[in-house]
Design a protein around this motif. Structure first.
Motif, PDB file in Angstrom:
ATOM      1  N   LEU A 157       8.076  33.856  15.665  1.00  0.00           N
ATOM      2  CA  LEU A 157       7.478  32.621  16.173  1.00  0.00           C
ATOM      3  C   LEU A 157       5.971  32.532  15.906  1.00  0.00           C
ATOM      4  CD1 LEU A 157       9.671  32.229  19.373  1.00  0.00           C
ATOM      5  CD2 LEU A 157       9.913  31.096  17.158  1.00  0.00           C
ATOM      6  N   PRO A 158       5.185  33.612  16.178  1.00  0.00           N
ATOM      7  CA  PRO A 158       3.748  33.483  15.871  1.00  0.00           C
ATOM      8  C   PRO A 158       3.472  33.328  14.374  1.00  0.00           C
ATOM      9  CG  PRO A 158       4.286  35.698  16.659  1.00  0.00           C
ATOM     10  CD  PRO A 158       5.488  34.848  16.895  1.00  0.00           C
ATOM     11  N   PHE A 159       4.304  33.943  13.527  1.00  0.00           N
ATOM     12  CA  PHE A 159       4.080  33.781  12.084  1.00  0.00           C
ATOM     13  C   PHE A 159       4.272  32.319  11.689  1.00  0.00           C
ATOM     14  CE2 PHE A 159       4.461  38.208   9.945  1.00  0.00           C
ATOM     15  CZ  PHE A 159       3.741  38.787  10.983  1.00  0.00           C
ATOM     16  N   ARG A 160       5.320  31.685  12.208  1.00  0.00           N
ATOM     17  CA  ARG A 160       5.541  30.266  11.884  1.00  0.00           C
ATOM     18  C   ARG A 160       4.333  29.440  12.304  1.00  0.00           C
ATOM     19  NH1 ARG A 160      11.756  29.518  14.243  1.00  0.00           N
ATOM     20  NH2 ARG A 160      12.801  30.749  12.644  1.00  0.00           N
ATOM     21  N   LYS A 161       3.836  29.735  13.513  1.00  0.00           N
ATOM     22  CA  LYS A 161       2.723  28.924  14.027  1.00  0.00           C
ATOM     23  C   LYS A 161       1.441  29.194  13.263  1.00  0.00           C
ATOM     24  CE  LYS A 161       4.416  28.098  18.672  1.00  0.00           C
ATOM     25  NZ  LYS A 161       5.027  29.102  19.530  1.00  0.00           N
ATOM     26  N   ARG A 162       1.121  30.502  13.103  1.00  0.00           N
ATOM     27  CA  ARG A 162      -0.176  30.850  12.501  1.00  0.00           C
ATOM     28  C   ARG A 162      -0.231  30.484  11.028  1.00  0.00           C
ATOM     29  NH1 ARG A 162      -2.407  35.221  15.306  1.00  0.00           N
ATOM     30  NH2 ARG A 162      -4.096  35.167  13.794  1.00  0.00           N
ATOM     31  N   LEU A 163       0.908  30.433  10.363  1.00  0.00           N
ATOM     32  CA  LEU A 163       0.906  30.032   8.955  1.00  0.00           C
ATOM     33  C   LEU A 163       1.105  28.519   8.814  1.00  0.00           C
ATOM     34  CD1 LEU A 163       2.868  33.053   7.435  1.00  0.00           C
ATOM     35  CD2 LEU A 163       0.410  32.615   7.312  1.00  0.00           C
ATOM     36  N   ARG A 164       1.015  27.830   9.927  1.00  0.00           N
ATOM     37  CA  ARG A 164       1.082  26.357   9.948  1.00  0.00           C
ATOM     38  C   ARG A 164       2.351  25.820   9.312  1.00  0.00           C
ATOM     39  NH1 ARG A 164      -4.245  24.727  11.148  1.00  0.00           N
ATOM     40  NH2 ARG A 164      -5.729  26.402  10.805  1.00  0.00           N
ATOM     41  N   GLN A 165       3.443  26.549   9.498  1.00  0.00           N
ATOM     42  CA  GLN A 165       4.721  26.109   8.915  1.00  0.00           C
ATOM     43  C   GLN A 165       5.369  25.140   9.903  1.00  0.00           C
ATOM     44  OE1 GLN A 165       6.401  29.995   8.561  1.00  0.00           O
ATOM     45  NE2 GLN A 165       5.454  30.404   6.579  1.00  0.00           N
ATOM     46  N   TYR A 166       4.871  23.914   9.920  1.00  0.00           N
ATOM     47  CA  TYR A 166       5.293  23.016  10.993  1.00  0.00           C
ATOM     48  C   TYR A 166       6.635  22.341  10.724  1.00  0.00           C
ATOM     49  CZ  TYR A 166       3.239  18.963   8.493  1.00  0.00           C
ATOM     50  OH  TYR A 166       2.916  17.993   7.590  1.00  0.00           O
ATOM     51  N   VAL A 167       7.172  22.508   9.521  1.00  0.00           N
ATOM     52  CA  VAL A 167       8.500  21.976   9.221  1.00  0.00           C
ATOM     53  C   VAL A 167       9.501  23.119   9.117  1.00  0.00           C
ATOM     54  CG1 VAL A 167       9.929  20.769   7.531  1.00  0.00           C
ATOM     55  CG2 VAL A 167       7.550  20.050   7.887  1.00  0.00           C
ATOM     56  N   ASN A 168      10.618  22.993   9.807  1.00  0.00           N
ATOM     57  CA  ASN A 168      11.727  23.919   9.601  1.00  0.00           C
ATOM     58  C   ASN A 168      12.852  23.097   8.978  1.00  0.00           C
ATOM     59  OD1 ASN A 168      14.283  25.503  10.550  1.00  0.00           O
ATOM     60  ND2 ASN A 168      12.571  26.869  10.889  1.00  0.00           N
ATOM     61  N   LEU A 169      13.123  23.372   7.709  1.00  0.00           N
ATOM     62  CA  LEU A 169      14.029  22.528   6.925  1.00  0.00           C
ATOM     63  C   LEU A 169      15.338  23.275   6.719  1.00  0.00           C
ATOM     64  CD1 LEU A 169      14.106  19.854   5.284  1.00  0.00           C
ATOM     65  CD2 LEU A 169      13.374  21.190   3.303  1.00  0.00           C
ATOM     66  N   ARG A 170      16.449  22.700   7.184  1.00  0.00           N
ATOM     67  CA  ARG A 170      17.716  23.421   7.163  1.00  0.00           C
ATOM     68  C   ARG A 170      18.857  22.551   6.662  1.00  0.00           C
ATOM     69  NH1 ARG A 170      17.366  27.219  12.641  1.00  0.00           N
ATOM     70  NH2 ARG A 170      15.939  28.692  11.655  1.00  0.00           N
TER      71      ARG A 170
END
Ligand code: IPM
Ligand code: MG
Length: 357
Positions: A91-104
């Motif tokens: 979770l922190p990696f997603r946030k800190r790397l600004r990966q604001y889209v989760n595409l599935r």
């Protein structure tokens, strides 16, 4: 030669088995496409935690920033609490790397039987754009009066106009690029009178810029049911962080197997690398047996190549996957067969090599 620098975090359990398969496939498709991928592996995950008391090195994020993309397996181990493994790495990696889209993407591939009887590939072809940086997963809250009868926990959701607007814009843009141009927004504004009312308002504002896209709004419970009863009516789904988490497990389940579904954690601004991963977890029950289905990891690798601009390579891997699954000759146990991870990977690389250049 164009060379992409890829950070690899295979992680725990079957992550260690499916990610090498995905790397082999990428190497072959890169050679065909006249580009190269340079893979750098990092040993982070629960084993690392058990040895070092933390999930990753302290400078992990700084090191990851130097890469073009991140290829991620799975994290989770029965010996480490989930809120540590997810809470200190995923979770922190997603946030800190600004990966604001989760595409599935959630597609029923030819050759796979959906648990929904009578459904074919034309009925199940949807893609979820999940908000990946705020909402229910923002981490705001507290526990008080630990261990007493008055103990309480507060878990707050934070929804911002900016956060909703950018995820809605991404989803509308994706819907516009697909033949059906349909967007379903997952809400719950009948019960969540602050956050989801703002969600609906901002989605409706963004809709004005996309008159060619048909927007439908569904309460998330009704949408969950609709995915099962009328999957053919769904194309692109936009959802908040937790709603998207739940809906994408439904979507991959009705697509026949969690072993097939890929995902991308994407920073569309490209100021930091994006992470591509199979949706499945570390599957401790089958880890180490060499029977995990590598298709989700291989497909996630294809999504990564597409993100990097290698569209032909993505399409070639997808065609090879469709051919192997459609053939129904090689099936791992999740698909009802007895093939191994290596059998499946070899079938994909053979199909890839057989494609016309
Ligand atoms: C997922 C997973 C994670 C999530 C967990 C491991 C925190 O379920 O990627 O869907 O909820 O985002
Ligand atoms: Mg999930």
């Amino acid at each position: 030669m164009k060379t992409y620098r890829i950070a690899v975090i295979a992680g725990d359990g079957i992550g260690q088995e499916v990610i090498p398969a995905g790397i082999d496939v990428m190497k072959i498709v890169a050679a065909r496409g006249g580009f190269a991928c340079e893979f750098t592996e990092f040993p982070w995950g629960c084993d690392f935690y058990l040895r070092n008391g933390r999930m990753a090195d302290g400078d992990a994020l700084d090191r990851l920033r130097a890469f073009d993309a991140i290829y991620f397996g799975a994290i989770g181990d029965p010996r480490v609490a989930d809120h540590i493994s997810a809470g200190e790495l995923i979770l922190p990696f997603r946030k800190r790397l600004r990966q604001y889209v989760n595409l599935r993407p959630m597609r029923l591939l030819p050759g796979i039987a959906s648990p929904l009887s009578g459904r074919t590939t034309a009925d199940i072809d949807m893609i979820c754009v999940r908000e990946n940086s705020e909402g229910e997963y923002c981490g705001v809250g507290a526990r008080k009066h630990a261990g007493t009868a008055d103990e309480l926990a507060e878990q707050t959701g934070i929804f911002t106009r900016r956060g909703i607007e950018r995820i809605a814009r991404y989803a509308f843009t994706l819907a516009r690029s697909r033949p059906r141009k349909l967007l379903a927004s997952a809400t719950k504004s009948n019960a969540l009178q602050h956050s989801m009312v703002l969600w609906d308002e901002v989605v409706a504002d963004v809709a004005r810029d996309f008159p060619d896209v048909t927007l439908r709004k569904y309460h998330v419970d009704a949408l969950a049911a609709r995915m099962i009863t009328h999957p053919q009516s769904l194309d692109v789904i936009v959802a908040s962080n937790m709603f998207g988490d739940i809906l994408t497990d439904i979507g991959s389940a009705i697509s026949g197997s969690l072993g097939v579904a890929p995902g991308g954690n994407i920073n569309p601004d490209r100021t930091t690398p994006s992470t591509f991963e199979p949706i499945h977890g570390s599957a401790p029950d089958i880890a180490g047996k060499g029977v995990a289905n590598p298709i989700a990891a291989i497909w996630a690798g294809a999504m990564m190549l597409e993100h990097l601009g290698e569209h032909a390579a993505h399409d070639a891997v997808l065609r090879a996957i469709e051919r192997v699954i459609g053939d129904e000759r090689v099936k791992t146990p999740d698909l009802g067969g007895r093939a191994t991870t290596a059998d499946m990977k070899n079938a994909v690389t053979a199909a890839l090599t057989a494609l016309p250049a």
